[in-house]
Scaffold this motif. Structure first.
Motif, PDB file in Angstrom:
ATOM      1  N   PHE A 150       0.837  -1.196   0.000  1.00  0.00           N
ATOM      2  CA  PHE A 150       0.000   0.000   0.000  1.00  0.00           C
ATOM      3  C   PHE A 150       0.876   1.251   0.000  1.00  0.00           C
ATOM      4  O   PHE A 150       2.085   1.172   0.206  1.00  0.00           O
ATOM      5  N   TYR A 179       6.361  -0.465  18.613  1.00  0.00           N
ATOM      6  CA  TYR A 179       6.526   0.338  17.408  1.00  0.00           C
ATOM      7  C   TYR A 179       5.964  -0.440  16.234  1.00  0.00           C
ATOM      8  O   TYR A 179       6.064  -1.671  16.170  1.00  0.00           O
ATOM      9  N   ILE A 180       5.356   0.279  15.289  1.00  0.00           N
ATOM     10  CA  ILE A 180       4.894  -0.394  14.075  1.00  0.00           C
ATOM     11  C   ILE A 180       5.293   0.451  12.871  1.00  0.00           C
ATOM     12  O   ILE A 180       5.111   1.676  12.860  1.00  0.00           O
ATOM     13  N   GLN A 192      -6.260  -8.511   8.169  1.00  0.00           N
ATOM     14  CA  GLN A 192      -7.633  -8.020   8.183  1.00  0.00           C
ATOM     15  C   GLN A 192      -8.389  -8.520   6.953  1.00  0.00           C
ATOM     16  O   GLN A 192      -9.522  -8.972   7.032  1.00  0.00           O
ATOM     17  N   GLY A 234      -3.581   8.483   4.512  1.00  0.00           N
ATOM     18  CA  GLY A 234      -2.790   7.810   5.570  1.00  0.00           C
ATOM     19  C   GLY A 234      -1.365   8.291   5.706  1.00  0.00           C
ATOM     20  O   GLY A 234      -0.522   7.572   6.235  1.00  0.00           O
ATOM     21  N   LEU A 262       2.290  -2.485   9.180  1.00  0.00           N
ATOM     22  CA  LEU A 262       0.909  -2.145   8.812  1.00  0.00           C
ATOM     23  C   LEU A 262       0.429  -3.039   7.666  1.00  0.00           C
ATOM     24  O   LEU A 262      -0.720  -3.462   7.627  1.00  0.00           O
ATOM     25  N   ARG A 263       1.338  -3.307   6.742  1.00  0.00           N
ATOM     26  CA  ARG A 263       0.983  -4.117   5.584  1.00  0.00           C
ATOM     27  C   ARG A 263       0.524  -5.511   6.041  1.00  0.00           C
ATOM     28  O   ARG A 263      -0.462  -6.052   5.560  1.00  0.00           O
ATOM     29  N   THR A 272      10.338  -3.515   9.433  1.00  0.00           N
ATOM     30  CA  THR A 272      10.739  -4.193   8.199  1.00  0.00           C
ATOM     31  C   THR A 272      11.396  -5.544   8.477  1.00  0.00           C
ATOM     32  O   THR A 272      11.205  -6.516   7.746  1.00  0.00           O
ATOM     33  N   ALA A 285      -7.250  11.786   8.457  1.00  0.00           N
ATOM     34  CA  ALA A 285      -6.690  11.173   7.253  1.00  0.00           C
ATOM     35  C   ALA A 285      -7.602  10.079   6.727  1.00  0.00           C
ATOM     36  O   ALA A 285      -8.318   9.427   7.484  1.00  0.00           O
ATOM     37  N   GLY A 286      -7.549   9.889   5.417  1.00  0.00           N
ATOM     38  CA  GLY A 286      -8.234   8.755   4.800  1.00  0.00           C
ATOM     39  C   GLY A 286      -7.341   7.529   4.879  1.00  0.00           C
ATOM     40  O   GLY A 286      -6.193   7.606   5.315  1.00  0.00           O
ATOM     41  N   PHE A 287      -7.883   6.383   4.430  1.00  0.00           N
ATOM     42  CA  PHE A 287      -7.109   5.145   4.474  1.00  0.00           C
ATOM     43  C   PHE A 287      -6.021   5.170   3.405  1.00  0.00           C
ATOM     44  O   PHE A 287      -6.121   5.913   2.435  1.00  0.00           O
ATOM     45  N   LEU A 299      -2.827  -5.293   7.638  1.00  0.00           N
ATOM     46  CA  LEU A 299      -3.845  -5.117   6.608  1.00  0.00           C
ATOM     47  C   LEU A 299      -4.174  -6.457   5.938  1.00  0.00           C
ATOM     48  O   LEU A 299      -5.339  -6.793   5.706  1.00  0.00           O
ATOM     49  N   GLN A 300      -3.124  -7.230   5.654  1.00  0.00           N
ATOM     50  CA  GLN A 300      -3.334  -8.546   5.029  1.00  0.00           C
ATOM     51  C   GLN A 300      -4.151  -9.462   5.931  1.00  0.00           C
ATOM     52  O   GLN A 300      -5.038 -10.166   5.477  1.00  0.00           O
ATOM     53  N   MET A 354      -3.270   8.176  11.805  1.00  0.00           N
ATOM     54  CA  MET A 354      -2.590   8.917  10.751  1.00  0.00           C
ATOM     55  C   MET A 354      -2.748   8.227   9.396  1.00  0.00           C
ATOM     56  O   MET A 354      -2.906   8.873   8.363  1.00  0.00           O
ATOM     57  N   THR A 355      -2.706   6.910   9.429  1.00  0.00           N
ATOM     58  CA  THR A 355      -2.741   6.162   8.177  1.00  0.00           C
ATOM     59  C   THR A 355      -4.151   5.755   7.778  1.00  0.00           C
ATOM     60  O   THR A 355      -4.343   5.080   6.781  1.00  0.00           O
ATOM     61  N   GLY A 356      -5.123   6.145   8.584  1.00  0.00           N
ATOM     62  CA  GLY A 356      -6.499   5.806   8.265  1.00  0.00           C
ATOM     63  C   GLY A 356      -6.855   4.371   8.583  1.00  0.00           C
ATOM     64  O   GLY A 356      -7.946   3.920   8.248  1.00  0.00           O
ATOM     65  N   PHE A 357      -5.959   3.638   9.213  1.00  0.00           N
ATOM     66  CA  PHE A 357      -6.241   2.240   9.553  1.00  0.00           C
ATOM     67  C   PHE A 357      -7.398   2.129  10.534  1.00  0.00           C
ATOM     68  O   PHE A 357      -8.057   1.108  10.601  1.00  0.00           O
ATOM     69  N   SER A 374       5.553   0.807   8.382  1.00  0.00           N
ATOM     70  CA  SER A 374       4.640   0.579   7.266  1.00  0.00           C
ATOM     71  C   SER A 374       4.617  -0.893   6.875  1.00  0.00           C
ATOM     72  O   SER A 374       3.590  -1.423   6.477  1.00  0.00           O
ATOM     73  N   ALA A 375       5.780  -1.578   7.013  1.00  0.00           N
ATOM     74  CA  ALA A 375       5.836  -3.010   6.712  1.00  0.00           C
ATOM     75  C   ALA A 375       4.930  -3.775   7.672  1.00  0.00           C
ATOM     76  O   ALA A 375       4.253  -4.742   7.283  1.00  0.00           O
TER      77      ALA A 375
END
Lengths: 613, 98
Positions: free
Chosen positions: A476, B51-52, B64, A497, B57-58, B22, A517-519, B61-62, B88-91, B54-55
Motif C-alpha cells: 500500500f 513500534y509499528i 484483516q 494515511g 501495517l501491511r 521491516t 486522514a483517509g485510508f 492489513l493482510q 494517521m494512516t487511516g487504519f 509501514s511493513a
C-alpha cells in the motif's frame, strides 16, 4: 532424524564387541583344547609312572622270592655228598619249584630234576639260557625275567642261579602258578597301598585277565566283568593310554586306562577323567577370567582411542559446520590431528571459501542492480531546481536521501493546468525492488488522474481503485496530495494515511496539519477520500516529509520525532524551501549521529510568494 | 519481536511483543500464514507492541483482509503511539480496534 541414526561410536562399539567376542571364544576354544591335551599328556605320564612302579615292585618281589629259594637249594646242594638228578628232583616239592638244574663249571647240565635236560649245554636252546654264562665268570647270583624257556617257546618260566662252592651253579626255575601263590601277599601289598591320584587305582591280573589283586578283593574274577571294560585289552598296546568307562564305587566313570605286564602279571592302571581334568578346569577358569579382563581392557582402550581420535574430531568438525550453517562463514574447520581430518578440514574450508566468493559476487551483482534501480527511481523524480524559473508565485524544493536499500518514498509536483500546481509526498510500504516498482505505478496513476483535472479526493479515489487491482502482495501507499492555486494561495488537499505536513503561519510558527486522514492507497477497494482546504498567505509554507524524518533513530533508539521537526522549522521560519530542506537534514543527521540510516529521508517544501511580485 | 500464540477452539490470540518493523514483519506474516486456517476469531493483543512501521501495517492489513473472508479480527490494548499511527494512516477506519 539424529534419533533414528546410529552414532559412529555405537556402531563401532557393536562391531568391536563382536570381533572381541569372536576372538575371545576362539582363544578360549584353543586354550581349552590345548589344556585338555596338556592334562591328557599329564594323565598319560602319571599312569606310566604307576605302571612302571608296580612292575618294578613286582619284579623285586619275584626276584627276591626266587633268589631266596635258589640260595636255599644251593646251600643244600653244597652240603650234599654227591649231586644227582634224584637229589634235585627230591627238592622240587620241598621248595615248591618246577625245575632244578646243576650246571658244571663248563656250562653243561650234569644233573637235573628233568632227566631230558642232562647233557645240555648253556646257550644251546637260545637266548634264555645263554644269559647264565655270567655265572661262570665273575657273578655269583643271577635272576632272570619270566620269559619263554629256551627248550619250549610255548612255555614261560622264571629262572635264578647261584654258584656252588665246588664250581658250577644251581639253576632253579618255576612256573607262574608256583610263584603266584608264593608272593600273593606281597603283590596284594603292592596294589592295595597305591592309588592313582585321588580315586584312580591299580589292578593286577594273571595272564588270563583274572584278578589277582585289586582294591576290593575281587580275586579270580575276570577284570572285564569287575570294571565293566568293553575293550579287548589284548588288542591294546602296552603303555598305550586309552579311554574307557569303568565302574568306580558303583558308578560308571569315564577314565584314562593303561596296561602292561611283568613276570606273567598284567598290571592295569585306571585314572578317572574328571579327576585328570580338575586341574584343567581350574586353569581354564583362571584363564577365562584373565581373558575377560584382557579383552575387556582391550575393548575399552580401543573404544576410547577411537572415540578420542574419530568421534571427538567429528564433533569438532560438526560443531564448525553448524556454525557455518548458522551463517558464520568466517568459521574455519581446523582439525589437524590426522591426514584424513586434515583433508576434510581443507575441503570444508575450500567449500566455504567458494561459497563466500559466490555470495560476495551475488551481493555485488544485487548491489549493482539495486543501484541501477535507485538511479531509475531518482530519474523519475523532478530533480532540477528551480523547476519553473519563470514562476514567481511560489518556490519549491525537494530532496530524497535514500538509505542503502531501495525504498518506496517519492515526491512529485507538476502543473495540472496553467495556475494549479499539484505537489505530492508518498511512501510505499516495505522496501526493495517491489516497493520501488509499486512506487512507479502509484506515481503514474496519481499523475495521470491529477492531470486529467480531477479534484484531489477523486484523484485518490481513482488511484486507489486502480492500485487495488491485482495487488496480491498486499502493498500500500501513504500519500499526501495538494493542489495549489498559484493565484489565490488556496490549497486543496487530501491525505491517504500519510504523515501530517507542517504549515507555516503568518506569525512564523509551524503547525501540524492534523486533518482526519483517509485510508492508505491500495489498501482496500472502495475507500473514499475527503477534500480539505487551506489558504496560504504570501510567505507561508508547507513542509511535507516521510516517516524517514520523524522516525530517524539515534544510537539510543530514540526517534527524531515531530517536536524536534517543528522546532527546527520554526528556527528557520523565513528560510527558502531549499534552505529548509538542508537545515532539517542537517538537524536529523546531528541527532542520528553514528547510527545507520534505515529509511529514505524525503522532504518537500513549498513557499507561497503571492502574486504581488 | 516475540509472538505468543494461544489457540482456543476457533479463536486465535496473538500477542505481539516488541517492534513490528521491516525486519520482524515477515516473521508475523509467516506466523499468520500458517496459523489462520480454520480461525473464526483473530485477536491481536498489542499491549506490548512498542513500534509499528509501514511493513508492519501491511501485514496487519493482510490479516484483516484474510479475516474479512473467514470471520472477525479484533485488535486490543492499542497504546497511544500505535493508535496515532493507526489514525494517521487511516487504519482506524478499517480495523476493529477495542
Amino acid at each position: 532424524m539424529s534419533n533414528k541414526l546410529k552414532k559412529i561410536s555405537t556402531s563401532f562399539q557393536q562391531w568391536l564387541l563382536l570381533i572381541v567376542g569372536i576372538a575371545f571364544i576362539v582363544t578360549l576354544v584353543f586354550l581349552g583344547q590345548y589344556q585338555t591335551k596338556l592334562f591328557t599328556d599329564s594323565a598319560n605320564n602319571l599312569l606310566n609312572i604307576y605302571i612302571k612302579d608296580v612292575r618294578h615292585d613286582i619284579m623285586d618281589v619275584t626276584d627276591k622270592n626266587l633268589l631266596i629259594l635258589t640260595r636255599a637249594v644251593a646251600t643244600e646242594v653244597n652240603n650234599a655228598d654227591k649231586i644227582t638228578s634224584e637229589l634235585l628232583t627230591g627238592m622240587l616239592e620241598k621248595y615248591n619249584v618246577t625245575e632244578i638244574n646243576y650246571f658244571s663249571s663248563t656250562g653243561v647240565i650234569l644233573a637235573s630234576s628233568n632227566a631230558d635236560f642232562v647233557g645240555y649245554t648253556i646257550g644251546e636252546g637260545g637266548v634264555q639260557t645263554s644269559e647264565f654264562w655270567s655265572l661262570l665268570g665273575a657273578r655269583t647270583e643271577y635272576v632272570q625275567r619270566f620269559q619263554p624257556i629256551g627248550f619250549d617257546a610255548q612255555r614261560s618260566r622264571k629262572y635264578a642261579g647261584v654258584t656252588l662252592a665246588a664250581g658250577g651253579f644251581i639253576q632253579v626255575g618255576y612256573d607262574e602258578e608256583a610263584y603266584y601263590r608264593a608272593i600273593e601277599v606281597a603283590i596284594n601289598e603292592v596294589v592295595k597301598n597305591r592309588h592313582v591320584g585321588e580315586s584312580g587305582f591299580l589292578i593286577v591280573t594273571d595272564s588270563a585277565w583274572r584278578i589277582i589283586s585289586d582294591r576290593a578283593n575281587n580275586k579270580n574274577q575276570p577284570v572285564t566283568i569287575v570294571t565293566a571294560m568293553t575293550k579287548d585289552l589284548t588288542t591294546i598296546g602296552k603303555d598305550e593310554m586309552f579311554e574307557e568307562g569303568i565302574y568306580i564305587d558303583g558308578t560308571l566313570q569315564r577314565c584314562f586306562c593303561m596296561h602292561n605286564e611283568i613276570e606273567g602279571y598284567k598290571v592295569i592302571a585306571v585314572y578317572p577323567y574328571s579327576e585328570a581334568m580338575v586341574s584343567r578346569n581350574v586353569s581354564l577358569k583362571v584363564m577365562t577370567v584373565m581373558q575377560i579382563l584382557i579383552f575387556g581392557l582391550l575393548f575399552v582402550m580401543i573404544f576410547l582411542l577411537v572415540r578420542r581420535l574419530i568421534v571427538k574430531n567429528l564433533h569438532q568438525v560438526n560443531h564448525a559446520l553448524s556454525a557455518i550453517t548458522d551463517g558464520n562463514l568466517e568459521t574455519v574447520v581446523n582439525v589437524r590431528s590426522h591426514e584424513e581430518f586434515d583433508a576434510l578440514s581443507n575441503d570444508i574450508n575450500a567449500t566455504v571459501d567458494t561459497l563466500k566468493r559466490y555470495i560476495k559476487e551475488a551481493e555485488e551483482r544485487i548491489d549493482a542492480e539495486l543501484a541501477f534501480a535507485k538511479s531509475i527511481q531518482h530519474a523519475a523524480l523532478p530533480s532540477v531546481f528551480p523547476p519553473y524559473p519563470e514562476r514567481k508565485e511560489f518556490e519549491i524544493f525537494a530532496t530524497m536521501h535514500t538509505a542503502k536499500e531501495v525504498g518506496g518514498d517519492f515526491y512529485d509536483f507538476y502543473f495540472v493546468d496553467d495556475e494549479n500546481l499539484a505537489f505530492l509526498m508518498a511512501d510505499v510500504s516495505g522496501k526493495g525492488i517491489p516497493a520501488a516498482m509499486f512506487m512507479m505505478t502509484a506515481k503514474t496513476f496519481i499523475k495521470s488522474f491529477a492531470e486529467s483535472g480531477l479534484s484531489v479526493e477523486q484523484v485518490f479515489t481513482h488511484a486507489n481503485a486502480k492500485l487495488c487491482e491485482g495487488n496480491d502482495a498486499g502493498m500500500f501507499v501513504t500519500a499526501w496530495l495538494g493542489i495549489l492555486n498559484t493565484k489565490t494561495g488556496q490549497v486543496q488537499f487530501a491525505n491517504a494515511g500519510h504523515n501530517p505536513p507542517l504549515v507555516r503561519h503568518a506569525d512564523g510558527t509551524y503547525e501540524y496539519l492534523k486533518s482526519r486522514a483517509g485510508f492508505v492507497l491500495a489498501g482496500m477497494e472502495g475507500v473514499r477520500y475527503r477534500k480539505n482546504e487551506l489558504t496560504l498567505a504570501p510567505g507561508d509554507a508547507i513542509y511535507l516529509y516521510t516517516d524517514g524524518v520523524t522516525e530517524a533513530t539515534n544510537l539510543n533508539e530514540e526517534l527524531y520525532g515531530e517536536e524536534r521537526l517543528q522546532k527546527i522549522l520554526e528556527q528557520h521560519k523565513d528560510a527558502t524551501p531549499e534552505t529548509i530542506c538542508a537545515e532539517v537534514k542537517k538537524d536529523v543527521d546531528k541527532f542520528v549521529g553514528e547510527a545507520p540510516q534505515f529509511d529514505d529521508i524525503t522532504m518537500l517544501a513549498i513557499r507561497y510568494e503571492g502574486t504581488e511580485n | 519481536m516475540e509472538i505468543e500464540k494461544a489457540l482456543n477452539g476457533t479463536e486465535l490470540t496473538l500477542k505481539i511483543i516488541g517492534r513490528l518493523d521491516t525486519v520482524t514483519a515477515p516473521e508475523l506474516e509467516a506466523c499468520l500464514k500458517e496459523s489462520l486456517d480454520g480461525v473464526a476469531n483473530l485477536v491481536m493483543d498489542f499491549a506490548a507492541l512498542d513500534y509499528i512501521s509501514s511493513a508492519g501495517l501491511r501485514v496487519i492489513l493482510q490479516a484483516q483482509k484474510t479475516m474479512n473472508k473467514q470471520g472477525d479480527m479484533l485488535i486490543k490494548n492499542v497504546n497511544e503511539t500505535i493508535n496515532e499511527v493507526f489514525e494517521m494512516t487511516g487504519f482506524v477506519d478499517i480495523l476493529n480496534i477495542e
